[in-house]
Design a protein around this motif. Structure first.
Motif, PDB file in Angstrom:
ATOM      1  N   THR A   1      43.459  32.529  44.654  1.00 64.88           N
ATOM      2  CA  THR A   1      42.241  33.099  44.089  1.00 64.88           C
ATOM      3  C   THR A   1      42.663  33.830  42.826  1.00 64.88           C
ATOM      4  OG1 THR A   1      41.228  33.343  46.249  1.00 64.88           O
ATOM      5  CG2 THR A   1      40.347  34.706  44.474  1.00 64.88           C
TER       6      THR A   1
ATOM      7  N   PRO B   1      36.134  36.029  40.647  1.00 63.50           N
ATOM      8  CA  PRO B   1      37.261  35.163  40.266  1.00 63.50           C
ATOM      9  C   PRO B   1      36.764  33.756  39.919  1.00 63.50           C
ATOM     10  CG  PRO B   1      37.253  35.544  42.629  1.00 63.50           C
ATOM     11  CD  PRO B   1      36.173  36.407  42.065  1.00 63.50           C
TER      12      PRO B   1
ATOM     13  N   TYR C   1      39.705  36.631  35.848  1.00 64.07           N
ATOM     14  CA  TYR C   1      39.845  37.738  34.900  1.00 64.07           C
ATOM     15  C   TYR C   1      38.961  38.912  35.288  1.00 64.07           C
ATOM     16  CZ  TYR C   1      41.896  33.728  32.774  1.00 64.07           C
ATOM     17  OH  TYR C   1      42.675  32.622  32.583  1.00 64.07           O
ATOM     18  N   ASP C   2      38.295  38.791  36.431  1.00 62.43           N
ATOM     19  CA  ASP C   2      37.449  39.868  36.939  1.00 62.43           C
ATOM     20  C   ASP C   2      37.549  39.771  38.462  1.00 62.43           C
ATOM     21  OD1 ASP C   2      35.496  41.490  37.895  1.00 62.43           O
ATOM     22  OD2 ASP C   2      33.897  40.731  36.597  1.00 62.43           O
ATOM     23  N   ARG C   3      38.099  40.814  39.057  1.00 62.31           N
ATOM     24  CA  ARG C   3      38.407  40.746  40.475  1.00 62.31           C
ATOM     25  C   ARG C   3      37.165  40.451  41.323  1.00 62.31           C
ATOM     26  NH1 ARG C   3      42.718  42.225  43.687  1.00 62.31           N
ATOM     27  NH2 ARG C   3      44.019  43.001  42.001  1.00 62.31           N
TER      28      ARG C   3
ATOM     29  N   TYR D   1      44.885  36.887  42.209  1.00 60.37           N
ATOM     30  CA  TYR D   1      44.499  38.016  43.059  1.00 60.37           C
ATOM     31  C   TYR D   1      44.986  37.802  44.484  1.00 60.37           C
ATOM     32  CZ  TYR D   1      41.516  39.208  39.145  1.00 60.37           C
ATOM     33  OH  TYR D   1      41.058  39.523  37.899  1.00 60.37           O
TER      34      TYR D   1
END
Lengths: 219, 288
Positions: free
Chosen positions: A8, A16, A11-13, A55
């Motif tokens: 996973t 994803p 650029y944005d938790r 992540y």
């Protein structure tokens, strides 16, 4: 084996782009990864090359889990994977002549003595003549620069090769030439290939198998 | 074709920009020649006191007049410019090297190093730098080196910020990914790929800083905290001319003032031209 295990990444938790994707490459195998723009295939390619920290999930290279990302990855793991990017213009240091561009990984890993022989050999393979090697990136065409970038990816003899839309900016004859170089290298070294792209005709002819990626549902 | 979109006016007139650049270049060349050649050629003592000739207005014998103890002001202005230019150059060079190293290190390491270093930079920048400079010179005996240290240590902040943002934008380019994938260490990536691309910007920042540093030297000397008062620096000259200005003698103030303003504007003009070359989108404004 190059294994991507339930990755996973993005650029944005909270949102994803790549969600729990798994993919396995056998040595010598060529796998094509197809998908529309923005589906996350380039991100997955960067994760596989240890250039982007996911992540969740893990990357296993030849049985050894990746122990870090970017600079924290051990040099041996980083250099086991050669990468060619989509835009040669952006992926070449504008100050270095093509000769130094190709030789840079050898110098960075302290193998200076191999530079003249290896660079000459690879320049022949990718079809760059002597005079072109002295030019800097802004003095050559996209196709010529991409040839140099491919040579740079092969210079350390990686066991795995990741081509992220390598031929998207190129004409048909250059595309054919570069694919032939990759195939020749794979036949000689038994390296595995992950080719990312959206040209299904090319990838289906080039690769042993292709994976079609559907756009994930947006929420 | 008569109806082209871009028609030549038919006149070959030089733009104001060309005029400005040539004026700046000639002035800077003249200044450098003057401060290098006049002192050894003249063989005159710029400290020689002649009380019979005190406060003479400009004349053929003394083109800039004399000061209140009869010293020739032209000679003192040249010596003053020499010392101010030296302080300006060295201080700007030191400030640029420090700023470049700090900025590049902050950007290359990122994360907590970056945060701590840049908050430190913010802290220093929040104190007016003349005040900080006064604090630094006040700790030492008057002299050239404390002044250089004071100006250099208060001026690396902006360079550090410029270099950091430049390195950060370079760092997101794919060629950095390619270098990492090729086995480059952090140090090699910074020294071989990132810093060389930043050097033109840093060099420009250094040149732009020379006039600024000269002004700071003058300000410190004017406040009596800079160079020793007998030394002919531009700030000291203006400072010691204050009393005679009140008596109506204008030349001891005017000429050192012009010697400060004209060369610094010329250097800034050249730096502006250089900036337009490497970054044509930002048209020149004088950044002093």
């Amino acid at each position: 084996m190059l294994e991507l295990d339930t990755i996973t990444a993005g650029y944005d938790r909270l949102r994803p782009v790549v969600r729990e994707v798994s993919l396995t490459l056998a040595p010598g195998e060529a796998v094509g990864l197809l998908g529309p723009s923005g589906c996350g295939k380039s991100t997955l390619a960067k994760v596989a090359a240890l250039l982007h920290r996911p992540y969740a999930g893990r990357v296993v290279i030849d049985g050894e889990p990746a122990r870090g990302w970017r600079h924290t990855a051990p040099r041996a793991q980083r250099t086991a994977i050669g990468v060619v990017f989509q835009q040669p213009r952006m992926s070449a240091d504008p100050r270095l002549p093509l000769r130094d561009l190709i030789a840079e990984p050898l110098r960075a890993t302290g193998r200076r003595d191999e530079v003249p022989a290896r660079v000459g050999e690879l320049a022949d393979t990718v079809g760059l003549t002597g005079e072109l090697l002295g030019r800097r990136p802004h003095e050559v065409s996209d196709g010529q620069l991409q040839r140099a970038c491919l040579a740079r990816a092969l210079v350390l003899r990686p066991r795995w090769l990741i081509c992220d839309e390598m031929t998207a900016m190129l004409d048909a004859s250059t595309t054919a030439a570069l694919v032939a170089v990759v195939e020749e290298y794979r036949a000689a070294e038994g390296a595995g290939l992950l080719a990312v792209g959206h040209d299904s005709i090319l990838l289906e002819r080039w690769c042993d198998r292709t994976v079609h990626w559907q756009t994930p549902p947006t929420d | 074709m008569a109806d082209t979109l871009w028609r030549s006016t038919g006149r070959t007139r030089r733009s104001t920009r060309t005029v400005r650049i040539s004026f700046s270049a000639v002035t800077v060349a003249a200044v450098v020649l003057a401060v290098l050649i006049v002192p050894p050629l003249a063989q005159l003592d710029e400290q020689a006191v002649d009380l019979s000739k005190k406060l003479l207005p400009p004349s053929w014998e003394h083109p800039f007049g004399t000061d209140d103890v009869g010293r020739d002001l032209l000679l003192r202005c040249v010596y003053g410019l020499r010392i101010s230019l030296l302080v300006g150059l060295v201080a700007a060079l030191v400030a640029t090297v420090v700023g470049t190293l700090v900025g590049a290190a902050a950007a290359a390491f990122g994360g907590w190093t970056d945060r701590i270093v840049m908050r430190l930079v913010d802290t220093f920048a929040s104190v007016p730098h003349l005040l900080l400079g006064i604090f630094i010179v006040a700790m030492f005996r008057p002299g050239v080196w404390p002044v250089i240290a004071s100006v250099a240590l208060t001026h690396w902040l902006s360079t550090a910020r410029i270099v950091r943002s430049e390195v950060l934008s370079l760092r997101s380019r794919p060629f950095v990914d390619a270098a990492i994938s090729g086995g480059a260490s952090r140090l090699r990536l910074t020294a071989r790929h990132l810093l060389p691309s930043v050097l033109p910007q840093a060099g420009l920042a250094a040149v732009l800083m020379v006039p600024h540093a000269m002004w700071h030297e003058s300000a410190l000397s004017f406040l009596g905290l800079g160079l020793p008062t007998h030394q002919a620096s531009l700030g000291n000259l203006v400072q010691s001319a204050r009393s005679s200005l009140l008596a109506g003698d204008w030349w001891p103030t005017l000429f050192p003032g012009l010697f400060l303003i004209i060369p610094t504007l010329a250097i800034a003009g050249l730096a502006g031209a250089w900036r337009e070359r490497i970054n044509p989108r930002r048209r020149s404004e004088l950044m002093l």
